[in-house]
Design an enzyme around this catalytic site. Structure first.
Site, short mmCIF file in Angstrom:
data_model
loop_
_atom_site.label_atom_id
_atom_site.label_comp_id
_atom_site.label_asym_id
_atom_site.label_seq_id
_atom_site.Cartn_x
_atom_site.Cartn_y
_atom_site.Cartn_z
N TRP A 114 -16.93 -13.08 -10.44
CA TRP A 114 -15.79 -12.18 -10.60
C TRP A 114 -15.07 -12.39 -11.91
O TRP A 114 -14.86 -13.53 -12.33
CB TRP A 114 -14.76 -12.45 -9.51
CG TRP A 114 -15.09 -11.82 -8.21
CD1 TRP A 114 -16.05 -10.88 -7.96
CD2 TRP A 114 -14.44 -12.09 -6.96
NE1 TRP A 114 -16.04 -10.56 -6.63
CE2 TRP A 114 -15.06 -11.28 -6.00
CE3 TRP A 114 -13.39 -12.92 -6.58
CZ2 TRP A 114 -14.67 -11.29 -4.66
CZ3 TRP A 114 -13.00 -12.93 -5.25
CH2 TRP A 114 -13.64 -12.12 -4.31
N GLU A 117 0.59 0.53 4.10
CA GLU A 117 0.24 0.04 5.44
C GLU A 117 1.10 -1.13 5.89
O GLU A 117 1.02 -1.55 7.04
CB GLU A 117 -1.24 -0.40 5.46
CG GLU A 117 -2.24 0.73 5.40
CD GLU A 117 -2.63 1.11 3.97
OE1 GLU A 117 -1.83 0.84 3.06
OE2 GLU A 117 -3.71 1.68 3.79
N LYS A 168 -17.80 -7.51 -11.66
CA LYS A 168 -18.73 -8.60 -11.32
C LYS A 168 -19.75 -8.75 -12.43
O LYS A 168 -20.55 -7.86 -12.67
CB LYS A 168 -19.43 -8.31 -9.99
CG LYS A 168 -18.84 -9.14 -8.88
CD LYS A 168 -19.68 -9.10 -7.65
CE LYS A 168 -19.19 -10.19 -6.69
NZ LYS A 168 -19.82 -10.14 -5.41
N THR A 171 -1.09 7.21 2.55
CA THR A 171 -1.42 6.37 1.40
C THR A 171 -1.68 7.32 0.23
O THR A 171 -2.11 8.46 0.44
CB THR A 171 -2.68 5.53 1.66
OG1 THR A 171 -3.77 6.42 1.91
CG2 THR A 171 -2.50 4.61 2.84
P1 ADP Z 1 -2.44 3.14 -2.72
O1 ADP Z 1 -3.18 2.13 -1.91
O2 ADP Z 1 -2.78 4.50 -2.31
O3 ADP Z 1 -2.47 2.91 -4.20
P2 ADP Z 1 -0.06 1.72 -2.08
O4 ADP Z 1 1.24 2.01 -2.69
O5 ADP Z 1 -0.12 1.49 -0.63
O6 ADP Z 1 -0.92 2.98 -2.40
O7 ADP Z 1 -0.75 0.55 -2.87
C1 ADP Z 1 -0.92 -0.74 -2.37
C2 ADP Z 1 -1.73 -1.52 -3.35
O8 ADP Z 1 -1.05 -1.65 -4.58
C3 ADP Z 1 -2.01 -2.93 -2.95
O9 ADP Z 1 -3.10 -3.01 -2.07
C4 ADP Z 1 -2.32 -3.60 -4.29
O10 ADP Z 1 -3.64 -3.34 -4.71
C5 ADP Z 1 -1.40 -2.87 -5.22
N1 ADP Z 1 -0.20 -3.65 -5.46
C6 ADP Z 1 1.01 -3.54 -4.88
N2 ADP Z 1 1.88 -4.42 -5.39
C7 ADP Z 1 1.21 -5.14 -6.32
C8 ADP Z 1 1.54 -6.22 -7.20
N3 ADP Z 1 2.76 -6.74 -7.27
N4 ADP Z 1 0.56 -6.69 -8.00
C9 ADP Z 1 -0.70 -6.20 -7.97
N5 ADP Z 1 -1.06 -5.18 -7.17
C10 ADP Z 1 -0.13 -4.66 -6.36
#
Ligand code: ADP
Length: 542
Positions: free
Chosen positions: A444, A331, A439, A186
């Site tokens: 929220w 993940e 918050k 990640t």
């Molecule tokens: P990291 O968690 O290290 O940033 P990832 O590429 O696995 O790397 O990121 C996943 C996260 O990215 C998701 O949990 C979400 O928060 C965000 N994410 C992915 N796609 C979208 C989307 N279309 N809109 C909003 N958030 C997104």
């Protein structure tokens, strides 16, 4: 009674065999770090992957050995995708944008044995090589003519020499489909990097799902240009889906600026691409600045962070390009959902359709999704109630790599760390990442909504909304803004721009203008850094 069908394992090598046999003449085009454009066909790629598979054996790569790559999107990286996984070894794509300390930590944690690298990354590797405990061989992904004259790296081999020195006769082994195929950490936007180990089975199932019409919608008539890097979550699966359907592949290499991308899209007639919003920001700015048009691009996959509605409108209304706004995580392989329309949306006007498309969308078959409260109870799909987004499915992580003790799962579901609502039609909308949630007085405030409004202002290039401490409300939203080059807007003008667009009490308390909003290694806004920077920002008292 047992079924009587063949029990054939789902293996990454079968994608390659299929592409070679049925789409052998289809082209693969790459902008190389050496500076030129390289072209060949799937059948050449398959033959070279077999040479490479033999070469890996000569480097003592055995089933289960971890092979690292530090590389851009290009044909040699693609050959490694197939050769490494195909032999039963594990392809570990490292993100070169990570801090060198983190890279060294990850390569050691994964126990990379051989490390393939693009020449661009030689200096990074030289700086961390003394700390790499398990790497026995470095392979420069270039030809003899471009090999570095001198380097402090020990034991460097030339990629093309390796390929040339080996025979293209190789039988891809057949093994259990649950064998590991690739490994990605990640990006660490919200914590320490953790390894996600994909299997052949999870990869193949994800490939079948991702290729479906409401998702990547790929066919042998498409030209796919993956901008999303092959070093992060397997370029959202595009190398595999393109091979499964026999689409032409175009790799941009290191040139990811708006001008270079536009020229490649046009020259190679790309029909489909995927990437994070910040990349499209630069592309659209270039296109708009020079009054250009897209002549071939039909669809753009946008994800990784929320697609701002202004960007959605720009692609759809301004250029007639269909946006597939998708959601996923390292993940989850990554694709879980996308906001493509249903038949019932046909009669709607474009504004209403874009409203649906701005959501993170509905799941593809194979993924189960729901929202829960903090006690784990299911929350209603009413499009209003927000809760913790949890997912499960055959391409969703069960455990992190080398962490067998602590399962991240809760009641068999993977907690995504995102906060979302789901509407009665199954369209999920991310309100926030739980760590980014603001918050105020116990309620929220959705930072993504606030950012989307700011980014629809013509002077705003990028906007991040963060919570800063407030004596009465605990936290209140602060808007951090990066203006477009040569454009400006005042604080009061921007705050007035919110009127009527969101609940009044959500309006940010203040605006700060910055030269550049910091971006993380996968192109996302680094809100954690902004929170540190503006922790003691004094909000105006009203
Ligand atoms: P990291 O968690 O290290 O940033 P990832 O590429 O696995 O790397 O990121 C996943 C996260 O990215 C998701 O949990 C979400 O928060 C965000 N994410 C992915 N796609 C979208 C989307 N279309 N809109 C909003 N958030 C997104």
């Amino acid at each position: 009674m047992q079924g009587l069908m063949m029990d054939q394992p789902l293996l990454v090598s079968s994608l390659l065999r299929h592409a070679e046999r049925h789409h052998g003449s289809q082209e693969i085009v790459s902008r190389r770090v050496e500076g030129d454009i390289h072209r060949y066909a799937y059948r050449d790629m398959a033959a070279r992957s077999r040479c490479l598979a033999n070469a890996l054996g000569s480097l003592n790569v055995a089933p289960g050995t971890v092979v690292g790559t530090l590389a851009w999107n290009g044909y040699r990286h693609l050959e490694l995708y197939f050769a490494v996984s195909g032999t039963g070894a594990v392809l570990h794509t490292l993100n070169p944008r990570l801090h060198p300390d983190q890279l060294a930590w990850i390569a050691n944690h994964a126990e990379d044995q051989v490390l393939f690298f693009d020449l661009t990354f030689l200096p990074i590797l030289e700086s961390i090589a003394p700390r790499l405990k398990t790497v026995t061989t470095f392979v420069a992904m270039t030809d003899r003519a471009h090999m570095p004259a001198s380097t402090t790296l020990p034991n460097v081999v030339c990629y093309e020499d390796l390929v040339d020195a080996h025979d293209d006769r190789y039988e891809w082994p057949v093994f259990d489909e649950n064998t590991a195929s690739s490994l990605c950490y990640t990006s660490g936007t919200t914590g320490d990097p953790k390894g996600v180990l994909y299997s052949h089975r999870s990869t193949l199932l994800h490939t079948y799902g991702a290729a479906l019409p409401d998702f990547h919608n790929l066919s042998a008539r498409d030209v796919v240009l993956p901008v999303v890097p092959m070093f992060h979550v397997n370029a959202w699966g595009l190398p595999y889906t393109a091979s499964m359907v026999g689409a032409k592949l175009v790799f941009p290499g290191a040139a990811l600026d708006g001008k270079s991308l536009y020229e490649l899209f046009e020259a190679e007639r790309a029909t489909f691409t995927c990437g994070v919003p910040t990349v499209w920001q630069a592309l659209l700015a270039h296109v708009e600045q020079h009054g250009l048009k897209f002549h071939h691009l039909k669809r753009v996959g946008i994800g990784g962070s929320a697609c701002p509605p202004a960007m959605l409108a720009s692609f759809e209304r301004g250029h007639g390009i269909d946006v597939m706004h998708g959601w996923g995580m390292t993940e989850t392989s990554p694709l879980c959902s996308a906001s493509t329309l249903k038949l019932q949306h046909d009669g709607m006007d474009l504004d209403q359709q874009l409203h649906v498309k701005a959501k993170q969308g509905r799941v593809l078959f194979g993924v189960d999704m729901k929202i829960t409260d903090d006690a784990g109870a299911d929350l209603p799909w009413d499009g209003q109630t927000s809760g913790n987004l949890v997912v499960r499915g055959p391409w969703v992580l069960n455990r992190y790599f080398k962490n067998t003790e602590n399962s991240p799962l809760q009641d068999g579901w993977f907690p995504t760390g995102d906060v979302a609502s789901i509407d009665p039609e199954g369209y999920m909308q991310i309100t926030d990442r739980s760590k980014d949630v603001i918050k105020s007085g116990g309620e929220w405030i959705g930072s993504i909504d606030l950012e989307n409004v700011a980014m629809s202002h013509p002077a705003v290039d990028m906007a991040a909304c963060i919570g800063v401490p407030h004596p009465k409300w605990d936290e209140r939203p602060l808007l951090v803004v990066q203006c477009k080059p040569g454009k400006a807007v005042s604080r009061d003008e921007l705050l007035a721009f919110y009127a009527g667009k969101i609940a009044k009490w959500w309006t940010p308390d203040d605006v700060v203008f910055v030269e550049r909003i910091p971006l993380g290694t996968t192109g996302k806004m680094l809100k954690s850094q902004l929170r540190d920077q503006f922790r003691s920002h004094r909000l105006p008292t009203v």
